[in-house]
Design a protein around this motif. Structure first.
Motif, PDB file in Angstrom:
ATOM      1  N   THR A 100       0.810  -1.224   0.000  1.00 36.93           N
ATOM      2  CA  THR A 100       0.000   0.000   0.000  1.00 36.93           C
ATOM      3  C   THR A 100       0.845   1.277   0.000  1.00 36.93           C
ATOM      4  O   THR A 100       0.342   2.345  -0.334  1.00 36.93           O
ATOM      5  CB  THR A 100      -0.913   0.045   1.245  1.00 36.93           C
ATOM      6  N   GLY A 101       2.108   1.159   0.437  1.00 38.51           N
ATOM      7  CA  GLY A 101       2.959   2.340   0.546  1.00 38.51           C
ATOM      8  C   GLY A 101       2.787   3.079   1.854  1.00 38.51           C
ATOM      9  O   GLY A 101       3.458   4.087   2.093  1.00 38.51           O
ATOM     10  N   GLU A 102       1.899   2.596   2.719  1.00 39.22           N
ATOM     11  CA  GLU A 102       1.671   3.273   4.001  1.00 39.22           C
ATOM     12  C   GLU A 102       2.926   3.156   4.871  1.00 39.22           C
ATOM     13  O   GLU A 102       3.465   2.079   5.080  1.00 39.22           O
ATOM     14  CB  GLU A 102       0.482   2.649   4.737  1.00 39.22           C
ATOM     15  N   ARG A 103       3.386   4.317   5.353  1.00 39.50           N
ATOM     16  CA  ARG A 103       4.577   4.371   6.201  1.00 39.50           C
ATOM     17  C   ARG A 103       4.177   4.797   7.610  1.00 39.50           C
ATOM     18  O   ARG A 103       3.379   5.706   7.766  1.00 39.50           O
ATOM     19  CB  ARG A 103       5.602   5.346   5.631  1.00 39.50           C
ATOM     20  N   THR A 104       4.774   4.126   8.609  1.00 38.53           N
ATOM     21  CA  THR A 104       4.443   4.408  10.000  1.00 38.53           C
ATOM     22  C   THR A 104       5.716   4.460  10.827  1.00 38.53           C
ATOM     23  O   THR A 104       6.552   3.554  10.741  1.00 38.53           O
ATOM     24  CB  THR A 104       3.526   3.299  10.571  1.00 38.53           C
ATOM     25  N   LEU A 105       5.854   5.509  11.619  1.00 42.19           N
ATOM     26  CA  LEU A 105       6.968   5.584  12.552  1.00 42.19           C
ATOM     27  C   LEU A 105       6.675   4.584  13.667  1.00 42.19           C
ATOM     28  O   LEU A 105       5.673   4.704  14.363  1.00 42.19           O
ATOM     29  CB  LEU A 105       7.106   6.996  13.125  1.00 42.19           C
ATOM     30  N   CYS A 106       7.513   3.562  13.783  1.00 47.44           N
ATOM     31  CA  CYS A 106       7.204   2.500  14.746  1.00 47.44           C
ATOM     32  C   CYS A 106       8.105   2.505  15.965  1.00 47.44           C
ATOM     33  O   CYS A 106       7.719   1.992  17.012  1.00 47.44           O
ATOM     34  CB  CYS A 106       7.227   1.136  14.071  1.00 47.44           C
ATOM     35  N   THR A 107       9.284   3.091  15.871  1.00 46.38           N
ATOM     36  CA  THR A 107      10.218   3.075  16.990  1.00 46.38           C
ATOM     37  C   THR A 107      11.224   4.208  16.843  1.00 46.38           C
ATOM     38  O   THR A 107      11.578   4.581  15.725  1.00 46.38           O
ATOM     39  CB  THR A 107      11.005   1.735  17.012  1.00 46.38           C
ATOM     40  N   THR A 108      11.679   4.737  17.980  1.00 47.59           N
ATOM     41  CA  THR A 108      12.805   5.656  17.993  1.00 47.59           C
ATOM     42  C   THR A 108      13.765   5.189  19.081  1.00 47.59           C
ATOM     43  O   THR A 108      13.368   4.473  20.000  1.00 47.59           O
ATOM     44  CB  THR A 108      12.389   7.113  18.280  1.00 47.59           C
ATOM     45  N   SER A 109      15.012   5.592  18.957  1.00 47.83           N
ATOM     46  CA  SER A 109      15.987   5.207  19.965  1.00 47.83           C
ATOM     47  C   SER A 109      17.124   6.222  19.998  1.00 47.83           C
ATOM     48  O   SER A 109      17.479   6.792  18.971  1.00 47.83           O
ATOM     49  CB  SER A 109      16.550   3.820  19.638  1.00 47.83           C
ATOM     50  N   PHE A 110      17.661   6.433  21.196  1.00 51.46           N
ATOM     51  CA  PHE A 110      18.865   7.234  21.372  1.00 51.46           C
ATOM     52  C   PHE A 110      19.968   6.308  21.851  1.00 51.46           C
ATOM     53  O   PHE A 110      19.774   5.515  22.775  1.00 51.46           O
ATOM     54  CB  PHE A 110      18.659   8.345  22.411  1.00 51.46           C
ATOM     55  N   LEU A 111      21.121   6.414  21.214  1.00 46.19           N
ATOM     56  CA  LEU A 111      22.281   5.619  21.601  1.00 46.19           C
ATOM     57  C   LEU A 111      23.438   6.574  21.870  1.00 46.19           C
ATOM     58  O   LEU A 111      23.481   7.679  21.324  1.00 46.19           O
ATOM     59  CB  LEU A 111      22.696   4.664  20.481  1.00 46.19           C
ATOM     60  N   THR A 112      24.353   6.121  22.690  1.00 43.57           N
ATOM     61  CA  THR A 112      25.577   6.877  22.928  1.00 43.57           C
ATOM     62  C   THR A 112      26.754   6.035  22.465  1.00 43.57           C
ATOM     63  O   THR A 112      26.851   4.857  22.812  1.00 43.57           O
ATOM     64  CB  THR A 112      25.744   7.222  24.422  1.00 43.57           C
TER      65      THR A 112
END
Length: 171
Positions: A100-112
Motif C-alpha cells: 500500500t505504501g503506508e509508512r508508520t513511525l514504529c520506533t525511535t531510539s537514542f544511543l551513545t
C-alpha cells in the motif's frame, strides 16, 4: 577540531522483513531490530568522528507499532549532539507496507557512542551543527538526556556493586 553538520553523519538503510525474521506473533524480532539499530547508529557515529566507535549505552526502544513480515523497515540515524569523546545518535525506525505504501513511525531510539583512537583509548569528537528544525529540537534537548544518562549510569554502577557473582553450577 572543526564542528560538523548533523546531516553529514546521516545514515540510512532498509531491510525487507522476511518470515524468518519474525517471532511467533508474525512481527519482527525485537533483538534483531536492535542489532540493526546499533549498526546504523555506529555508522552515523563513525561518519561524524571518522574514528572507530563503541556503543556506550542505548537509552530505550519503545515499540509503538508492530513490524510485520513482508513489510520493509527503514532506519535513519544522525549524530544529534556530542560531549568530549561521546556522541548521541538518534535512530528513527519507519515501517512501510510494501503493497500500500503506508509508512508508520514504529520506533525511535537514542544511543551513545564513544570514539576510540588507534590505541583503543577515547579521543575527542567534533561538535555538531544542527540545521533543520528536527535537528535543532534534538540538539536543544540533548544535554538533558545526557545528564539523565550520567545519573542512570551512576545508579547502575551502585546497583551492580551490590550483586554477587555466583557460579550457577555450584548452587
Amino acid at each position: 577540531m572543526e564542528a560538523k553538520k548533523a546531516r553529514e553523519s546521516r545514515s540510512v538503510t532498509s531491510i525487507h522483513v522476511m518470515p524468518n525474521d519474525t517471532n511467533n506473533h508474525g512481527t519482527f524480532f525485537g533483538g534483531k531490530l536492535m542489532m540493526y539499530v546499533d549498526n546504523i547508529g555506529a555508522i552515523a557515529a563513525m561518519r561524524h568522528a571518522r574514528q572507530l566507535v563503541v556503543t556506550a549505552s542505548i537509552d530505550s526502544v519503545d515499540f509503538l507499532h508492530p513490524i510485520k513480515a513482508g513489510s520493509s523497515v527503514c532506519l535513519e540515524a544522525t549524530v544529534t549532539w556530542t560531549h568530549h569523546t561521546s556522541m548521541e545518535v538518534f535512530v528513527k525506525i519507519i515501517t512501510e507496507d510494501l503493497m500500500t505504501g503506508e509508512r508508520t513511525l514504529c520506533t525511535t531510539s537514542f544511543l551513545t557512542f564513544v570514539a576510540l583512537g588507534p590505541d583503543g583509548k577515547v579521543v575527542p569528537v567534533p561538535k555538531v551543527i544542527p540545521e533543520s528544525e528536527e535537528e535543532k529540537m534534538l540538539y536543544d534537548t540533548a544535554e538533558k538526556r545526557y545528564l539523565h544518562r550520567k545519573e542512570r549510569r551512576s545508579e547502575t554502577k551502585a546497583f551492580v556493586s551490590k550483586l554477587t557473582l555466583n557460579k550457577p553450577w555450584e548452587r
